[in-house]
Write a protein that holds these residues in place. Structure first.
Motif, mmCIF file in Angstrom:
data_model
loop_
_atom_site.group_PDB
_atom_site.id
_atom_site.type_symbol
_atom_site.label_atom_id
_atom_site.label_comp_id
_atom_site.label_asym_id
_atom_site.label_seq_id
_atom_site.Cartn_x
_atom_site.Cartn_y
_atom_site.Cartn_z
ATOM 1 N N ALA A 193 0.827 -1.205 0.000
ATOM 2 C CA ALA A 193 0.000 0.000 0.000
ATOM 3 C C ALA A 193 0.862 1.255 0.000
ATOM 4 O O ALA A 193 0.569 2.237 -0.695
ATOM 5 N N ASN A 194 1.981 1.216 0.765
ATOM 6 C CA ASN A 194 2.885 2.378 0.818
ATOM 7 C C ASN A 194 3.533 2.612 -0.537
ATOM 8 O O ASN A 194 3.655 3.748 -1.027
ATOM 9 N N THR B 232 2.384 1.678 -3.436
ATOM 10 C CA THR B 232 1.355 2.128 -4.377
ATOM 11 C C THR B 232 1.065 3.609 -4.200
ATOM 12 O O THR B 232 0.904 4.365 -5.165
ATOM 13 N N ALA B 233 0.992 4.045 -2.941
ATOM 14 C CA ALA B 233 0.721 5.458 -2.665
ATOM 15 C C ALA B 233 1.830 6.356 -3.213
ATOM 16 O O ALA B 233 1.587 7.432 -3.765
ATOM 17 N N LEU C 265 -6.349 5.349 -6.867
ATOM 18 C CA LEU C 265 -6.020 5.044 -5.474
ATOM 19 C C LEU C 265 -7.117 4.219 -4.818
ATOM 20 O O LEU C 265 -6.860 3.235 -4.112
ATOM 21 N N ILE C 266 -8.371 4.601 -5.050
ATOM 22 C CA ILE C 266 -9.505 3.857 -4.485
ATOM 23 C C ILE C 266 -9.530 2.432 -5.018
ATOM 24 O O ILE C 266 -9.741 1.463 -4.297
ATOM 25 N N GLN D 111 -6.457 -4.335 -2.706
ATOM 26 C CA GLN D 111 -5.674 -4.868 -1.584
ATOM 27 C C GLN D 111 -6.573 -5.462 -0.499
ATOM 28 O O GLN D 111 -6.256 -6.495 0.085
ATOM 29 N N LEU D 112 -7.711 -4.806 -0.238
ATOM 30 C CA LEU D 112 -8.606 -5.321 0.795
ATOM 31 C C LEU D 112 -9.284 -6.616 0.374
ATOM 32 O O LEU D 112 -9.658 -7.438 1.211
ATOM 33 N N GLU E 71 -7.108 9.874 -7.815
ATOM 34 C CA GLU E 71 -7.930 9.436 -6.679
ATOM 35 C C GLU E 71 -8.712 8.186 -7.035
ATOM 36 O O GLU E 71 -8.885 7.267 -6.227
ATOM 37 N N ILE F 175 -6.826 0.415 -3.319
ATOM 38 C CA ILE F 175 -7.183 0.051 -1.936
ATOM 39 C C ILE F 175 -8.191 -1.090 -1.926
ATOM 40 O O ILE F 175 -8.074 -2.059 -1.166
ATOM 41 N N LEU F 176 -9.209 -1.008 -2.797
ATOM 42 C CA LEU F 176 -10.202 -2.073 -2.860
ATOM 43 C C LEU F 176 -9.577 -3.393 -3.272
ATOM 44 O O LEU F 176 -9.930 -4.466 -2.765
#
Length: 481
Positions: A8-9, A11-12, A46-47, A53-54, A43, A50-51
């Motif tokens: 996640a880091n 990717t950000a 990014l969303i 990864q979760l 954005e 995150i989805l």
């Protein structure tokens, strides 16, 4: 989670660099006539990241089954939680064993003693007429009833006993319970529910406390037998409080308090009840058959009409020398309990011979009112003889068959006080063959009153019995305190 955070880091960080490029002037686009800036794309990405990864399944290493040896080692190491906490030193109760009837004189651990530890107020233990009625009942009905009252456990002698008690007290109806102490803690929850208000004396005994807890009502305690404290609490609860006017409100007291021997001022309680519109539940286990001109209890003692007391309960194991209990009052009060009181609905009914014994005991009281004069004479004599006892003082009322002795100068610890009182009781029994009892209390008992020594006076005691217990207590108290 350990693998998700680095990804996640990273990717950000990458998206941050891409955002810088998209925020350049050339990073603007027009889609269907709508201007889209670069940061909106970033954005969105990014969303999406995150989805993603979760939604990934976390890595779990394959489980390796335990070997038989590992299983045995784990079983050997396992220690179950104890069913109950360990008994503390000094908490074990080694009660003396009675080997004969608990009359004014009895046998304890092989030794004949004068008995001031049994609440045989009218001296009816061993009464021949009562014994004959029990024998006749056993021959006719057997010993037990083998069923609750609502399921084939009602026997004609139960109805006779209920009618006898109601007629004796002047109430519309009464209802029998199988066990004396369960009467009050079944009656209170049958009428008092969550959201109701109960104002109770802080000195009530454990059975009443249990009933208060089972009711789930809001309980407020007033100072022991203090009518000023009661009046202040009633005023505080009702003054300007419209909500209180719409809920049920009760005052719960004992006629003679088991934990102090004090007598409740019923006339004042009834006056406050009527002023603030409360109902009264009166527990009369130690006053029924004792107080009043003819033994009809606290209402007769104060000249208060029995109709002004909403609910009256009593155990029959004291003055009547039997077992079980009863509740008496209006027909509606009694009928409600036949479907709503747990101690009545779910318990096997009172053994028939005990109901016969109760009827015979009430008959004896009606036919021999002089037994009350004997009882009061013995109480007065004992008060006189113990008036100057060293280190102790009488806390009970002059008319109470419970003569309650408490320490004049407490140690400051209830445990230490009780140890001193138990030493006195043990020495009196061992040295002078007089059986008395200190007020041992369970850890469940939340009574706030001082501990003491209870002497149960009986009409069957003689003057020599009174003198013997007085002289013994004086001598032992002087040596211990």
């Amino acid at each position: 989670m350990e693998t998700v955070l680095p990804v996640a880091n990273a990717t950000a960080a990458a998206l941050a660099r891409v955002s810088a490029m998209f925020n350049a002037p050339l990073a603007r686009a027009v889609v269907f006539g709508v201007h889209i800036d670069g940061h909106l794309v970033v954005e969105g990405l990014l969303i999406a990241a995150i989805l993603f990864q979760l939604s990934r399944k976390s890595y779990k290493p394959p489980k390796k089954p335990l070997t038989e040896r590992e299983i045995d080692e784990l079983c050997d190491e396992w220690q179950p939680e104890p069913l109950c906490p360990p008994i503390k030193e000094g908490a074990r109760i080694e009660a003396p064993t009675l080997e004969s009837a608990a009359g004014p004189h009895t046998t304890v651990d092989g030794k004949e003693v004068v008995n001031f530890a049994s609440s045989n107020y009218l001296g009816l233990i061993g009464n021949e007429k009562i014994i004959d009625s029990c024998v006749g009942s056993v021959e006719k009905y057997g010993v037990g009833s083998c069923g609750p009252r609502g399921f084939y456990g009602t026997i004609d002698v139960h109805l006779d006993c209920e009618n006898k008690i109601a007629n004796f007290l002047g109430t519309q109806d009464s209802i029998l319970y199988s066990y004396g102490i369960s009467t009050i803690f079944s009656v209170i929850p049958a009428f008092c529910k969550k959201g109701d208000i109960i104002v109770a004396d802080e000195g009530v005994h454990w059975a009443v406390q249990n009933g208060l807890q089972l009711s789930r009502s809001t309980v407020v305690y007033f100072k022991h037998n203090d009518m000023v404290s009661l009046a202040n609490i009633l005023e505080k609860l009702t003054h300007g409080n419209k909500r209180t006017e719409k809920i049920r409100r009760y005052i719960v007291v004992e006629a003679i308090y088991q934990n102090s021997g004090q007598i409740a001022p019923l006339d004042e309680i009834v006056r406050l009840k009527e002023k603030y519109r409360f109902r009264v539940i009166l527990e009369e286990s130690h006053s029924f058959g004792v107080l009043g001109k003819s033994g009809r209890g606290l209402a007769e003692h104060y000249g208060v009409p029995i109709e002004k007391i909403d609910i009256v309960t009593a155990g029959m194991g004291n003055a009547l020398a039997t077992d079980g209990g009863f509740c008496t009052g209006s027909a509606r009060v009694v009928d409600h309990q036949r479907l709503s009181s747990s101690g009545y609905v779910f318990s096997a009914s009172l053994p028939p011979y005990l109901a016969s014994a109760a009827i015979s005991a009430v008959n004896h009281l009606e036919e021999n009112p002089s037994v009350l004069a004997n009882l009061r004479s013995n109480i007065a004599l004992l008060h006189k003889e113990l008036s100057d006892i060293t280190g102790l003082e009488i806390a009970s009322n002059i008319l109470s068959p419970i003569v309650f002795l408490k320490l004049k100068t407490p140690t400051g610890s209830a445990v230490a006080d009780l140890e001193l009182l138990e030493i006195i009781a043990e020495k009196v029994l061992k040295e002078d063959s007089v059986f008395i009892a200190a007020t041992k209390r369970s850890s469940l008992d939340k009574c706030r009153l001082p501990v003491g020594i209870r002497l149960f006076v009986s009409a069957g005691h003689t003057e020599s019995d009174i003198f013997k217990v007085s002289e013994s207590l004086k001598r032992v108290a002087a040596s211990v305190l």
